[in-house]
Design a protein around this motif. Sequence first.
Motif, PDB file in Angstrom:
ATOM      1  N   LEU A 359      -2.307 -11.365 -16.227  1.00 44.58           N
ATOM      2  CA  LEU A 359      -1.050 -11.333 -15.479  1.00 44.58           C
ATOM      3  C   LEU A 359      -0.342 -12.667 -15.627  1.00 44.58           C
ATOM      4  CD1 LEU A 359      -1.983  -9.857 -11.972  1.00 44.58           C
ATOM      5  CD2 LEU A 359      -0.533  -8.789 -13.703  1.00 44.58           C
ATOM      6  N   GLU A 360       0.969 -12.603 -15.798  1.00 45.19           N
ATOM      7  CA  GLU A 360       1.760 -13.823 -15.806  1.00 45.19           C
ATOM      8  C   GLU A 360       2.833 -13.653 -14.750  1.00 45.19           C
ATOM      9  OE1 GLU A 360       2.035 -15.676 -19.815  1.00 45.19           O
ATOM     10  OE2 GLU A 360       4.166 -15.675 -19.258  1.00 45.19           O
ATOM     11  N   LEU A 361       2.836 -14.521 -13.765  1.00 40.81           N
ATOM     12  CA  LEU A 361       3.734 -14.380 -12.624  1.00 40.81           C
ATOM     13  C   LEU A 361       4.582 -15.642 -12.500  1.00 40.81           C
ATOM     14  CD1 LEU A 361       0.999 -13.102 -10.117  1.00 40.81           C
ATOM     15  CD2 LEU A 361       2.606 -11.694 -11.403  1.00 40.81           C
ATOM     16  N   ILE A 369       3.657 -13.717  -4.292  1.00 39.25           N
ATOM     17  CA  ILE A 369       3.553 -12.778  -5.403  1.00 39.25           C
ATOM     18  C   ILE A 369       2.085 -12.454  -5.619  1.00 39.25           C
ATOM     19  CG2 ILE A 369       5.636 -13.311  -6.750  1.00 39.25           C
ATOM     20  CD1 ILE A 369       4.190 -15.446  -8.188  1.00 39.25           C
ATOM     21  N   TRP A 371      -1.146  -9.256  -6.727  1.00 34.56           N
ATOM     22  CA  TRP A 371      -1.713  -8.016  -7.267  1.00 34.56           C
ATOM     23  C   TRP A 371      -2.641  -7.427  -6.211  1.00 34.56           C
ATOM     24  CZ3 TRP A 371      -6.871  -6.830  -8.011  1.00 34.56           C
ATOM     25  CH2 TRP A 371      -7.183  -5.758  -8.872  1.00 34.56           C
ATOM     26  N   ARG A 421       4.685 -21.046 -14.311  1.00 29.43           N
ATOM     27  CA  ARG A 421       4.046 -19.723 -14.258  1.00 29.43           C
ATOM     28  C   ARG A 421       2.608 -19.791 -13.781  1.00 29.43           C
ATOM     29  NH1 ARG A 421       6.407 -17.104 -19.808  1.00 29.43           N
ATOM     30  NH2 ARG A 421       8.493 -16.956 -18.966  1.00 29.43           N
ATOM     31  N   VAL A 459       1.599  -4.603  -8.535  1.00 29.83           N
ATOM     32  CA  VAL A 459       1.999  -6.001  -8.469  1.00 29.83           C
ATOM     33  C   VAL A 459       3.094  -6.084  -7.413  1.00 29.83           C
ATOM     34  CG1 VAL A 459       1.355  -6.913 -10.722  1.00 29.83           C
ATOM     35  CG2 VAL A 459       3.410  -5.529 -10.528  1.00 29.83           C
ATOM     36  N   ALA A 461       6.090  -8.724  -5.171  1.00 28.13           N
ATOM     37  CA  ALA A 461       6.826  -9.969  -4.928  1.00 28.13           C
ATOM     38  C   ALA A 461       7.525  -9.798  -3.584  1.00 28.13           C
ATOM     39  CB  ALA A 461       7.834 -10.222  -6.035  1.00 28.13           C
ATOM     40  N   VAL A 468       7.469 -10.840 -13.897  1.00 27.78           N
ATOM     41  CA  VAL A 468       6.078 -10.395 -14.036  1.00 27.78           C
ATOM     42  C   VAL A 468       5.849  -9.855 -15.441  1.00 27.78           C
ATOM     43  CG1 VAL A 468       4.372  -8.728 -13.188  1.00 27.78           C
ATOM     44  CG2 VAL A 468       5.982  -9.785 -11.584  1.00 27.78           C
ATOM     45  N   ALA A 470       2.389  -8.336 -17.939  1.00 25.69           N
ATOM     46  CA  ALA A 470       0.970  -7.980 -17.836  1.00 25.69           C
ATOM     47  C   ALA A 470       0.466  -7.408 -19.151  1.00 25.69           C
ATOM     48  CB  ALA A 470       0.769  -6.939 -16.727  1.00 25.69           C
TER      49      ALA A 470
END
Length: 481
Positions: A359-361, A369, A371, A421, A459, A461, A468, A470
């Motif tokens: 995951l990159e948030l 934010i 999961w 990130r 996910v 926010a 986001v 993934a």
Amino acid sequence: MTAATGRPALHFTTRQNWINDPNGLLWLDGTWHLFYQHNPFGAAWGNMSWGHATSTDLLHWTEHPVAIACTPEESIFSGSAVLDRANSSGFGEPGRPAIVAVYTSALASGRQAQSLAYSTDGGYHWTKYEQNPVLDRGSTAFRDPKVFWYTADDGTGYWVMVAVEADDHRVVLYRSDTLREWHYLSDVGPLDSPDGLWECPDLFRLPIDGDPANPGWVLIVSRDPGRTGTGSYTAYLTGDFDGERFTPHPGVGLRRVDHGRDFYAGVTFDGAPGGRRVMLAWLSNWNYAEVTPTDPWRGAMSIPRELALVTGDGAPELTQRLPAEIEGSDSWASPVTVAPFLLEGRRPLALELPSIVDLELEPRGATAIGWEWTVGDTLVARVEYEPASSQLTLSRPDPSPGVHPTFASVERLTVPLTGGRLRLRLLLDHTSIELFADAGRVTWTDVVFPGAESGGAVVFARGGQALVAATVRRGERGDPI
Ligand code: FRU
């Protein structure tokens, strides 16, 4: 009891009955040998013997018959195994080295002393040494020997054993030329609060920041604070070892290897190719290990992790990642990539068991934010990040009906963003979640019991937007052992 939970697909479990600590971890001729504390006769702790499993890829394990069995007088407690290349013990023959297991004999008298068993067929059949025990201090809490070959600067070497005086919070070091006679070297500790136990030590060298000219030493010790609070965990010290004495780096005490609740008795494989350090731990916690709702097996091993040492704040720190064998395995389906999208609110993300989820948030105004894994309305686990405080939280409620009063957990750590990130890796299986963050500086390992349904994931926010992205890689191997 909660509804039956699926058996882990990526994590080692026995066909049936109880397991705890990994023992005798050894790489030999392309095969990873995993021995483990095992009750061959029941799903609770007892009749402690060494079970045995092997793998060629650290992902698929084959269970073999019990390797070293208990007797009415002797339980076979934790320990290690080495290949005795030079036949220093005399258990092998020229050109046919023996594997020597060094384990704790927990005797009916209450005494704990170190003993040997050897195998001349690559680890499948074992003979106990007739002159056991080989090291007896008259103690009732002297256990968990981890043995390795130490090479001094002049190229000469000898065997070193680290073991614990569990009740005294001490690691004790011995040396030997033969594995049969041992000579005292030094002690480490006591170092921390006087409650509970020290167990399952390990000692190894790793290059700092990958520089072989700049090695550091890592002393592993597992802490069981007495089946209270957050329970048992694996810890480490960094320092120097001169062949006799381990000197911890000043100013830093014991640090946790993993910040979750279920990563105990972590130790590393001897002889791994390329000098790598691959750690396995027991995926449980002494607080509730004996009441986890699984059947007919109880207990699993963590995913193997490759360790590294990196420059840290003051002293070097451990990082963990998936070994190349696992990362590059063809057991993963092609990755399913979810292209970056702006999110405010919640959006489903496929939950595959087992899987690796990257995951990159990127917070774009969101105050939280994360999961979430749920079954219906019931939360299994939640990962949440608050950009304002840089706090990353992993929450795991107690399922209903509950596992244990200390099962519910909320663990919080400060994790900086990288390039704005947050990069998270989740390793999901039917009974566990392993979370890697901050380039492996932070890991969390928790068991979960979602029940018969695996549920779904989202996910989220809150309080604003987040960008986001993934990638989900499903494990092909659905069949439990
Ligand atoms: C750690 C431990 C060890 C011991 C073994 C017995 O979990 O208590 O100290 O050798 O388990 O099963």
